[in-house]
Design an enzyme around this catalytic site. Structure first.
Site, PDB file in Angstrom:
ATOM      1  N   CYS A  78       4.906  32.444  27.336  1.00  0.00           N
ATOM      2  CA  CYS A  78       6.008  31.913  27.694  1.00  0.00           C
ATOM      3  C   CYS A  78       5.675  31.411  29.251  1.00  0.00           C
ATOM      4  CB  CYS A  78       7.211  32.585  27.557  1.00  0.00           C
ATOM      5  SG  CYS A  78       8.735  31.620  27.601  1.00  0.00           S
ATOM      6  N   HIS A 172       7.300  35.429  22.627  1.00  0.00           N
ATOM      7  CA  HIS A 172       6.890  36.792  23.381  1.00  0.00           C
ATOM      8  C   HIS A 172       6.750  37.606  22.314  1.00  0.00           C
ATOM      9  CE1 HIS A 172       8.983  35.941  27.089  1.00  0.00           C
ATOM     10  NE2 HIS A 172       9.632  34.921  26.557  1.00  0.00           N
ATOM     11  N   GLU A 174       5.401  40.453  22.865  1.00  0.00           N
ATOM     12  CA  GLU A 174       5.676  41.838  23.561  1.00  0.00           C
ATOM     13  C   GLU A 174       6.928  42.247  23.243  1.00  0.00           C
ATOM     14  OE1 GLU A 174       5.733  39.013  25.017  1.00  0.00           O
ATOM     15  OE2 GLU A 174       7.059  39.164  26.821  1.00  0.00           O
TER      16      GLU A 174
HETATM   17  N1  GLN Z   1      11.922  29.036  31.259  1.00  0.00           N
HETATM   18  C1  GLN Z   1      11.027  29.781  31.794  1.00  0.00           C
HETATM   19  C2  GLN Z   1      10.373  29.026  32.770  1.00  0.00           C
HETATM   20  O1  GLN Z   1      10.469  27.837  32.854  1.00  0.00           O
HETATM   21  C3  GLN Z   1      10.221  30.745  30.806  1.00  0.00           C
HETATM   22  C4  GLN Z   1      11.121  31.483  30.247  1.00  0.00           C
HETATM   23  C5  GLN Z   1      10.475  32.594  29.502  1.00  0.00           C
HETATM   24  O2  GLN Z   1       9.319  33.303  30.156  1.00  0.00           O
HETATM   25  N2  GLN Z   1      11.047  33.431  28.564  1.00  0.00           N
HETATM   26  O3  GLN Z   1       9.590  29.724  33.497  1.00  0.00           O
END
Ligand code: GLN
Length: 192
Positions: A78, A172, A174
């Site tokens: 992410c 994710h 995890e």
């Molecule tokens: N929207 C977040 C960002 O721009 C990422 C979201 C996440 O890691 N769950 O960093």
């Protein structure tokens, strides 16, 4: 095998818990010295702009770039994917990604209404049940270069990719309660 988890901000504890459950020696990485001893690294989700700033204040930006570019097996999730990307769309003006993955990502690209959702994913090479894909304000991978292998898709967009020894997920693993992706990454990139 010693596995590092970048622990500046975000969901690093959850990655540690998965690594503990797999019986790996895991350490939290907050300073450059801790990065030197690891055989693999996880970059957690969280807030990519904050992680970017903390990479500067911790002195980790240059050593991290060097180790990942030098072939350190790395799994980014992410916000971690955003940090490694070559292009960030809808980023902050001062957001400077590390340009270690040949992808363009759009922050929060799945839109407000579907900011968080879970979908079963078919992952290349993973047998058994589909993998639970937990998406939280996830980035959309809008472009990926020729050297990028797509291991899973959702809605025709890559959501799990691999370039050399770097893996990245817009979701994710995890937080899914499923250890298979961490396990497979370590078996394939580190144990071999
Ligand atoms: N929207 C977040 C960002 O721009 C990422 C979201 C996440 O890691 N769950 O960093």
């Amino acid at each position: 095998m010693k596995v590092g988890v970048l622990a500046l901000q975000g969901a690093f504890r959850e990655h540690r818990e998965v690594l503990d459950a797999l019986g790996c020696e895991a350490i939290e990485v907050r300073v450059p010295q801790q990065l030197e001893s690891v055989d693999a690294l996880f970059l957690p989700g969280g807030e990519s702009t904050t992680i970017g700033k903390l990479l500067d204040s911790s002195g980790l930006r240059a050593p991290l770039r060097e180790r990942v570019a030098g072939g350190l097996p790395t799994f980014a999730t992410c916000a971690g994917l955003i940090v490694l990307a070559s292009d960030v769309l809808d980023g902050r003006a001062d957001q400077e990604p590390l340009s270690l993955l040949d992808v363009a990502v759009r922050r929060n690209g799945y839109g407000r209404q579907v900011a968080s959702f879970e979908v079963p994913l078919r992952v290349e090479g993973l047998t058994g049940a589909p993998f639970p894909g937990v998406f939280i304000r996830a980035p959309v991978i809008e472009r990926s270069g020729d050297g990028v292998e797509v291991l899973a898709r959702h809605d025709d967009r890559p959501v799990l990719i691999r370039q050399g020894r770097v893996w990245a997920a817009s979701f994710h693993p995890e937080l899914s309660g499923d250890l298979r992706l961490h396990q497979r990454f370590l078996q394939q990139e580190v144990a071999a």
